[in-house]
Motif scaffolding. Structure first.
Motif, PDB file in Angstrom:
ATOM      1  N   THR A   1       0.835  -1.200   0.000  1.00 38.44           N
ATOM      2  CA  THR A   1       0.000   0.000   0.000  1.00 38.44           C
ATOM      3  C   THR A   1       0.874   1.255   0.000  1.00 38.44           C
ATOM      4  O   THR A   1       1.993   1.248   0.515  1.00 38.44           O
TER       5      THR A   1
ATOM      6  N   LEU B   1      -2.603   6.389   6.087  1.00 37.35           N
ATOM      7  CA  LEU B   1      -3.688   5.813   6.892  1.00 37.35           C
ATOM      8  C   LEU B   1      -4.854   6.802   6.954  1.00 37.35           C
ATOM      9  O   LEU B   1      -4.661   8.016   6.845  1.00 37.35           O
ATOM     10  N   ALA B   2      -6.046   6.264   7.176  1.00 33.41           N
ATOM     11  CA  ALA B   2      -7.248   7.105   7.263  1.00 33.41           C
ATOM     12  C   ALA B   2      -7.127   8.048   8.467  1.00 33.41           C
ATOM     13  O   ALA B   2      -6.576   7.658   9.507  1.00 33.41           O
TER      14      ALA B   2
ATOM     15  N   GLU C   1      -6.710  -3.574   3.252  1.00 34.30           N
ATOM     16  CA  GLU C   1      -7.951  -2.819   3.446  1.00 34.30           C
ATOM     17  C   GLU C   1      -7.677  -1.435   4.030  1.00 34.30           C
ATOM     18  O   GLU C   1      -8.321  -0.460   3.684  1.00 34.30           O
ATOM     19  N   ALA C   2      -6.703  -1.356   4.940  1.00 35.18           N
ATOM     20  CA  ALA C   2      -6.530  -0.100   5.684  1.00 35.18           C
ATOM     21  C   ALA C   2      -5.098   0.421   5.630  1.00 35.18           C
ATOM     22  O   ALA C   2      -4.758   1.338   6.376  1.00 35.18           O
TER      23      ALA C   2
ATOM     24  N   VAL D   1     -10.529   1.398  12.181  1.00 33.36           N
ATOM     25  CA  VAL D   1     -10.789   0.952  10.792  1.00 33.36           C
ATOM     26  C   VAL D   1     -12.213   0.429  10.679  1.00 33.36           C
ATOM     27  O   VAL D   1     -12.921   0.673   9.695  1.00 33.36           O
TER      28      VAL D   1
ATOM     29  N   GLN E   1     -14.485   2.999   8.059  1.00 37.70           N
ATOM     30  CA  GLN E   1     -14.880   2.235   6.871  1.00 37.70           C
ATOM     31  C   GLN E   1     -15.085   3.153   5.671  1.00 37.70           C
ATOM     32  O   GLN E   1     -14.651   2.843   4.563  1.00 37.70           O
TER      33      GLN E   1
ATOM     34  N   GLU F   1     -13.700   6.031   5.150  1.00 37.65           N
ATOM     35  CA  GLU F   1     -12.396   6.545   4.703  1.00 37.65           C
ATOM     36  C   GLU F   1     -11.598   5.457   3.975  1.00 37.65           C
ATOM     37  O   GLU F   1     -10.993   5.712   2.934  1.00 37.65           O
ATOM     38  N   CYS F   2     -11.608   4.252   4.530  1.00 36.07           N
ATOM     39  CA  CYS F   2     -10.842   3.167   3.887  1.00 36.07           C
ATOM     40  C   CYS F   2     -11.428   2.835   2.515  1.00 36.07           C
ATOM     41  O   CYS F   2     -10.687   2.502   1.578  1.00 36.07           O
TER      42      CYS F   2
ATOM     43  N   THR G   1      -9.982   4.980  -0.146  1.00 33.05           N
ATOM     44  CA  THR G   1      -8.627   4.593  -0.567  1.00 33.05           C
ATOM     45  C   THR G   1      -8.684   3.346  -1.447  1.00 33.05           C
ATOM     46  O   THR G   1      -7.948   3.230  -2.433  1.00 33.05           O
TER      47      THR G   1
END
Ligand code: MLT
Length: 408
Positions: A44, A48-49, A249-250, A302, A308, A310-311, A314
């Motif tokens: 990634t 991060l969110a 995912e995050a 997360v 959720q 915000e992720c 991305t």
């Protein structure tokens, strides 16, 4: 006199990604002016969110005060809050899990390597071919596979995943005991349907086999008809362990957090109901002191509503990268798969060019790094994986360079 674990000498090649990094560094040393564009390892790239950062900061602050400092966790399975939040996620899929079936760990990679320790040496292991190399290598190191040649190991059952079967295997013709499945699949990008998973669940229940289901890319599924968890298949709790991760995912690839579900109902030939759950708990208590408390707070964020949302933004960003790469490859007249329910594009190499030859060609002509399909097993020969993780500007540059410089 100490002696070596001789199983290590059965391993046929170095671990895939360090090998790619080594070859890339050698190229960079010889070509200092080349701007290298990395679409190799699925790492990634975006921050991060914000809500996750806030929770991580808060958890660090707590460590700075004597009143709120905490040391070892009471429970190596993870904080009750995080396990409850994970149980709620599964409830949204229609899957009921008790928190003592959920084991938080430091990522899917270590759990997918360690989980085989629950099973005896005589178990016959089946893997998808191609597959994430950890499944095979961890079983080789544990002595559950024999000598290797031509990218395969004696004693393992390879289940081909080809264009003809939409990259989802048919049931093995021989009796197998442990079956590794990954969906959405790394490396092919194929996502299994409920029906496809059911064929394996039915097989496992009939044969008292256990499925080790890696769903690390479940959050990338865009088709609402596709299952996010194997437990969406009726009866799967009797025969499947599921491993997942916050990495993709995050953006936790460097932060490290994941989880494994070992249902209480899970059984195997000589194990009573609940025994495997108890054994994994025993294993974790003995060999692991739980994931970082700070990081687990980030994991809770997360799974919050805001986290959720915000992720998902991305993930949409990475999937727009995937579309861009896929359009480029298809635009060149090259057949490719994936990139719709998974962040990987699985392209065919030009006729007569092996996966590693294409690695050199792509790097040499376009300065783009990808992953040779044969690094995931012999079934990946003739294919090449491009990862959609990366900054948009780098993806745009990579696509432009491929369009301009790749000689076909
Ligand atoms: C991959 O590129 O296959 C993955 O990023 C590797 C991993 O998750 O360990």
């Amino acid at each position: 006199m100490a002696t070596l674990n001789g199983n290590f000498s059965n391993l046929q090649a170095g671990y895939l990604f360090p090998e790619i990094a080594k070859r890339t560094s050698e190229f960079a040393a010889k070509n200092p002016d080349a701007k290298i564009l990395r679409l190799g390892i699925g790492d990634t790239s975006e921050p991060l969110a914000p809500s996750v950062i806030a929770r991580l900061r808060n958890a660090v602050d707590k460590m700075s005060k004597v009143e709120t400092y905490s040391g070892y966790s009471d429970d190596s399975r993870g904080t009750p809050e995080l396990r409850e939040a994970l149980a709620e996620r599964y409830a949204a899929y229609g899957v009921e899990l008790a928190t003592d079936e959920i084991f938080v760990g430091d990522g899917a990679k270590s759990d997918s390597a360690n989980i085989q320790s629950l099973f005896g040496g005589g178990n016959v292991v089946a893997v998808q071919d191609p597959a994430y190399p950890v499944y095979v290598d961890s079983n080789v190191i544990a002595g559950k596979a024999g000598a290797g040649s031509n990218g395969q190991y004696d004693g393992l059952v390879y289940m081909p995943c080809t264009e003809d079967n939409d990259f989802f295997p048919t049931l093995p013709s021989e009796k197998v005991d442990l079956i590794y499945l990954c969906s959405p699949n790394n490396p092919t990008g194929a996502a299994a349907t409920l029906h496809q998973l059911k064929t394996f669940v039915d097989y496992a229940r009939e044969n008292r086999a256990v499925i080790i289901f890696d769903s690390a890319y479940a959050s990338f599924i865009s088709d609402p008809r596709l299952p996010r968890s194997i437990y969406e298949v009726e009866g799967a709790k009797e025969c499947a362990i599921e491993i997942n991760s916050f990495s993709k995912e995050a953006g936790f690839t460097g932060v490290r957090l994941g989880w494994t579900i070992v249902p209480r109902d899970l059984v195997c030939e000589d194990g009573a109901v609940g025994q495997l759950n108890g054994m994994w708990s025993r294993r974790q208590n003995t060999m692991f002191n739980g994931a970082s408390i700070i990081v687990q707070a980030g994991g809770e964020a997360v799974l919050s509503e805001q986290g959720q949302a915000e992720c998902k933004e991305t993930i949409a960003y990475y999937m727009a990268n995937a579309r861009c790469i896929k359009d480029c490859i298809e635009g060149l007249g090259i057949t490719c798969y994936g990139g719709v329910n998974a962040p990987y594009i699985w392209m065919k190499t030009p006729s007569g060019v092996t996966s590693w030859e294409f690695f050199d060609k792509l790097l040499g002509e376009t300065h783009v790094v990808g992953t040779p399909g044969s690094g995931f097993g012999p079934g990946g020969e003739g294919y090449f994986r491009l990862s959609a993780f990366g900054h948009r500007k780098d993806i745009d540059r990579a696509v432009e360079s491929i369009q301009k410089n790749l000689k076909l």
